[in-house]
Scaffold this motif. Sequence first.
Motif, PDB file in Angstrom:
ATOM      1  N   ILE A   7     -18.490   2.177  -5.849  1.00  0.00           N
ATOM      2  CA  ILE A   7     -17.182   1.519  -5.778  1.00  0.00           C
ATOM      3  C   ILE A   7     -17.365   0.033  -5.500  1.00  0.00           C
ATOM      4  O   ILE A   7     -18.190  -0.363  -4.683  1.00  0.00           O
ATOM      5  N   GLU A   8     -16.560  -0.799  -6.175  1.00  0.00           N
ATOM      6  CA  GLU A   8     -16.612  -2.234  -5.951  1.00  0.00           C
ATOM      7  C   GLU A   8     -15.796  -2.602  -4.719  1.00  0.00           C
ATOM      8  O   GLU A   8     -14.797  -1.960  -4.390  1.00  0.00           O
ATOM      9  N   LEU A   9     -16.211  -3.685  -4.043  1.00  0.00           N
ATOM     10  CA  LEU A   9     -15.539  -4.112  -2.826  1.00  0.00           C
ATOM     11  C   LEU A   9     -14.062  -4.424  -3.061  1.00  0.00           C
ATOM     12  O   LEU A   9     -13.218  -4.155  -2.201  1.00  0.00           O
ATOM     13  N   ARG A  10     -13.731  -4.977  -4.216  1.00  0.00           N
ATOM     14  CA  ARG A  10     -12.340  -5.358  -4.472  1.00  0.00           C
ATOM     15  C   ARG A  10     -11.421  -4.144  -4.543  1.00  0.00           C
ATOM     16  O   ARG A  10     -10.201  -4.286  -4.418  1.00  0.00           O
ATOM     17  N   THR A  11     -12.003  -2.960  -4.730  1.00  0.00           N
ATOM     18  CA  THR A  11     -11.201  -1.735  -4.718  1.00  0.00           C
ATOM     19  C   THR A  11     -10.505  -1.572  -3.377  1.00  0.00           C
ATOM     20  O   THR A  11      -9.379  -1.073  -3.302  1.00  0.00           O
ATOM     21  N   VAL A  12     -11.175  -1.987  -2.302  1.00  0.00           N
ATOM     22  CA  VAL A  12     -10.569  -1.905  -0.971  1.00  0.00           C
ATOM     23  C   VAL A  12      -9.286  -2.722  -0.932  1.00  0.00           C
ATOM     24  O   VAL A  12      -8.260  -2.269  -0.408  1.00  0.00           O
ATOM     25  N   ASP A  13      -9.315  -3.919  -1.492  1.00  0.00           N
ATOM     26  CA  ASP A  13      -8.130  -4.786  -1.492  1.00  0.00           C
ATOM     27  C   ASP A  13      -6.959  -4.126  -2.214  1.00  0.00           C
ATOM     28  O   ASP A  13      -5.806  -4.230  -1.783  1.00  0.00           O
ATOM     29  N   VAL A  14      -7.258  -3.446  -3.315  1.00  0.00           N
ATOM     30  CA  VAL A  14      -6.212  -2.775  -4.091  1.00  0.00           C
ATOM     31  C   VAL A  14      -5.526  -1.706  -3.245  1.00  0.00           C
ATOM     32  O   VAL A  14      -4.292  -1.624  -3.196  1.00  0.00           O
ATOM     33  N   HIS A  15      -6.307  -0.910  -2.555  1.00  0.00           N
ATOM     34  CA  HIS A  15      -5.730   0.181  -1.774  1.00  0.00           C
ATOM     35  C   HIS A  15      -5.088  -0.314  -0.479  1.00  0.00           C
ATOM     36  O   HIS A  15      -4.120   0.294   0.003  1.00  0.00           O
ATOM     37  N   ILE A  16      -5.590  -1.408   0.070  1.00  0.00           N
ATOM     38  CA  ILE A  16      -4.921  -2.032   1.218  1.00  0.00           C
ATOM     39  C   ILE A  16      -3.525  -2.488   0.793  1.00  0.00           C
ATOM     40  O   ILE A  16      -2.536  -2.291   1.518  1.00  0.00           O
ATOM     41  N   ARG A  17      -3.428  -3.080  -0.381  1.00  0.00           N
ATOM     42  CA  ARG A  17      -2.128  -3.540  -0.883  1.00  0.00           C
ATOM     43  C   ARG A  17      -1.172  -2.359  -1.079  1.00  0.00           C
ATOM     44  O   ARG A  17       0.002  -2.422  -0.696  1.00  0.00           O
ATOM     45  N   ARG A  18      -1.678  -1.264  -1.641  1.00  0.00           N
ATOM     46  CA  ARG A  18      -0.847  -0.074  -1.834  1.00  0.00           C
ATOM     47  C   ARG A  18      -0.400   0.509  -0.501  1.00  0.00           C
ATOM     48  O   ARG A  18       0.746   0.953  -0.360  1.00  0.00           O
ATOM     49  N   LEU A  19      -1.293   0.509   0.473  1.00  0.00           N
ATOM     50  CA  LEU A  19      -0.946   1.034   1.786  1.00  0.00           C
ATOM     51  C   LEU A  19       0.117   0.169   2.443  1.00  0.00           C
ATOM     52  O   LEU A  19       1.057   0.685   3.068  1.00  0.00           O
ATOM     53  N   ARG A  20      -0.007  -1.129   2.299  1.00  0.00           N
ATOM     54  CA  ARG A  20       1.002  -2.036   2.855  1.00  0.00           C
ATOM     55  C   ARG A  20       2.381  -1.762   2.246  1.00  0.00           C
ATOM     56  O   ARG A  20       3.396  -1.740   2.951  1.00  0.00           O
ATOM     57  N   ILE A  21       2.409  -1.552   0.939  1.00  0.00           N
ATOM     58  CA  ILE A  21       3.681  -1.272   0.256  1.00  0.00           C
ATOM     59  C   ILE A  21       4.286   0.023   0.777  1.00  0.00           C
ATOM     60  O   ILE A  21       5.490   0.101   1.054  1.00  0.00           O
ATOM     61  N   ALA A  22       3.440   1.046   0.931  1.00  0.00           N
ATOM     62  CA  ALA A  22       3.932   2.342   1.413  1.00  0.00           C
ATOM     63  C   ALA A  22       4.479   2.239   2.828  1.00  0.00           C
ATOM     64  O   ALA A  22       5.565   2.760   3.130  1.00  0.00           O
ATOM     65  N   LEU A  23       3.758   1.558   3.699  1.00  0.00           N
ATOM     66  CA  LEU A  23       4.189   1.441   5.086  1.00  0.00           C
ATOM     67  C   LEU A  23       5.443   0.585   5.229  1.00  0.00           C
ATOM     68  O   LEU A  23       6.207   0.746   6.187  1.00  0.00           O
ATOM     69  N   GLY A  24       5.646  -0.319   4.297  1.00  0.00           N
ATOM     70  CA  GLY A  24       6.820  -1.196   4.358  1.00  0.00           C
ATOM     71  C   GLY A  24       7.976  -0.739   3.500  1.00  0.00           C
ATOM     72  O   GLY A  24       8.959  -1.472   3.336  1.00  0.00           O
ATOM     73  N   ALA A  25       7.890   0.494   2.986  1.00  0.00           N
ATOM     74  CA  ALA A  25       8.915   0.985   2.052  1.00  0.00           C
ATOM     75  C   ALA A  25      10.309   1.014   2.666  1.00  0.00           C
ATOM     76  O   ALA A  25      11.310   0.821   1.971  1.00  0.00           O
ATOM     77  N   ASN A  26      10.393   1.249   3.976  1.00  0.00           N
ATOM     78  CA  ASN A  26      11.695   1.317   4.642  1.00  0.00           C
ATOM     79  C   ASN A  26      12.019   0.059   5.430  1.00  0.00           C
ATOM     80  O   ASN A  26      12.833   0.073   6.347  1.00  0.00           O
ATOM     81  N   GLY A  27      11.355  -1.021   5.061  1.00  0.00           N
ATOM     82  CA  GLY A  27      11.647  -2.308   5.684  1.00  0.00           C
ATOM     83  C   GLY A  27      10.851  -2.618   6.936  1.00  0.00           C
ATOM     84  O   GLY A  27      11.165  -3.580   7.639  1.00  0.00           O
ATOM     85  N   GLY A  28       9.816  -1.825   7.211  1.00  0.00           N
ATOM     86  CA  GLY A  28       9.013  -2.073   8.408  1.00  0.00           C
ATOM     87  C   GLY A  28       8.114  -3.287   8.261  1.00  0.00           C
ATOM     88  O   GLY A  28       7.778  -3.710   7.149  1.00  0.00           O
ATOM     89  N   SER A  29       7.721  -3.861   9.404  1.00  0.00           N
ATOM     90  CA  SER A  29       6.849  -5.038   9.378  1.00  0.00           C
ATOM     91  C   SER A  29       5.439  -4.648   8.925  1.00  0.00           C
ATOM     92  O   SER A  29       5.046  -3.483   8.983  1.00  0.00           O
ATOM     93  N   ASP A  30       4.687  -5.639   8.477  1.00  0.00           N
ATOM     94  CA  ASP A  30       3.325  -5.422   8.000  1.00  0.00           C
ATOM     95  C   ASP A  30       2.386  -5.315   9.206  1.00  0.00           C
ATOM     96  O   ASP A  30       2.191  -6.282   9.939  1.00  0.00           O
ATOM     97  N   LEU A  31       1.805  -4.143   9.413  1.00  0.00           N
ATOM     98  CA  LEU A  31       0.927  -3.916  10.557  1.00  0.00           C
ATOM     99  C   LEU A  31      -0.549  -4.110  10.229  1.00  0.00           C
ATOM    100  O   LEU A  31      -1.399  -4.036  11.114  1.00  0.00           O
ATOM    101  N   ILE A  32      -0.868  -4.343   8.959  1.00  0.00           N
ATOM    102  CA  ILE A  32      -2.269  -4.521   8.568  1.00  0.00           C
ATOM    103  C   ILE A  32      -2.605  -6.005   8.609  1.00  0.00           C
ATOM    104  O   ILE A  32      -2.056  -6.800   7.841  1.00  0.00           O
TER     105      ILE A  32
END
Length: 232
Positions: free
Chosen positions: A191-216
Motif C-alpha cells: 500500500i502507498e502512503l498516500r492511501t492513508v490520506d485518502v481514508h483519513i479524508r473519508r473518515l473525517r467526512i463520515a464523522l462530520g456527517a451530522n455537523g460534528g467538529s473535526d476531531l482528527i
Amino acid sequence: MQTKRLLLVEDDRTLADLIGFTFDRAGYDVTRTGDGEEALILADEINPDIVILDWMIEGISGIEVCRRLRRRQDTANLPIIMLTARGEEDDRIRGLETGADDYITKPFSPKELVARASAVLRRVRPAIAAEKLDYAGIEMDLAAHRVRRDGEPIDVGPTEYRLLRHFLENPGRVFSRQQLLEAVWPHSEDIELRTVDVHIRRLRIALGANGGSDLIRTVRSAGYALDAEGSA
C-alpha cells in the motif's frame, strides 16, 4: 475482542517458542526477538500493546531496553513485564523502578504470564480489553461493529472502521502514515502512503456527517491524531 500485539524479547529459543505459542493461542499477535537493539526498533515498527522483556538478552540488557522505552515519548506508557532468573528483592525493585509494570521470576507458568499480561493491560490500557470504545462523543461497539457520534449512527467503511478503532484505542497519540499503514492495513507493504490520506479524508467526512467538529488533528511532517483538545 481485539487482537493484541505482543513484543516478546527473549533469547532462549525454547522458552520463546513456549511463550509465543501460549500467547498466540490466547489471541495475541506475537513478534519475537532475542536482541535488545532490535527490540527498540520493533517497538517503533509494530506499535505493540505490551512488551515481555527478559532481563538477560543479546546486545543491550533488558533493563536498559526498559529504561530507553520509558524515556521515549511514544513508548513512555507502554506496558512492560520483565522476565528474569534473578529472584533477589533488590533486583525486583530495580526492575520496577526502571519502569516495568510487573516482574516475574523464572521458572514460571506460561498461563500465569498470560494472566499477568491481561491484568497489566486492564490496569494500564483499559481500552485494549474493552468491548466498547468511547472518546469525545464517539462510541464504537466492538461486538456489534457499530459507530455512533453524540448518539447518532455513523456509517463508515471497513478500512475507516479499523482506522477509527486504532485512533480510539490511542486517543491523542500522533501516528505517522507508515505507522497507520502497519497497524490498519493487513498487507501494508503493498500500500502507498498516500492511501492513508485518502481514508483519513473519508473518515473525517463520515464523522462530520451530522455537523460534528473535526476531531482528527493533522500534525505537519508527523502524521495524524484523534484529539478533541487539539482539534477544538
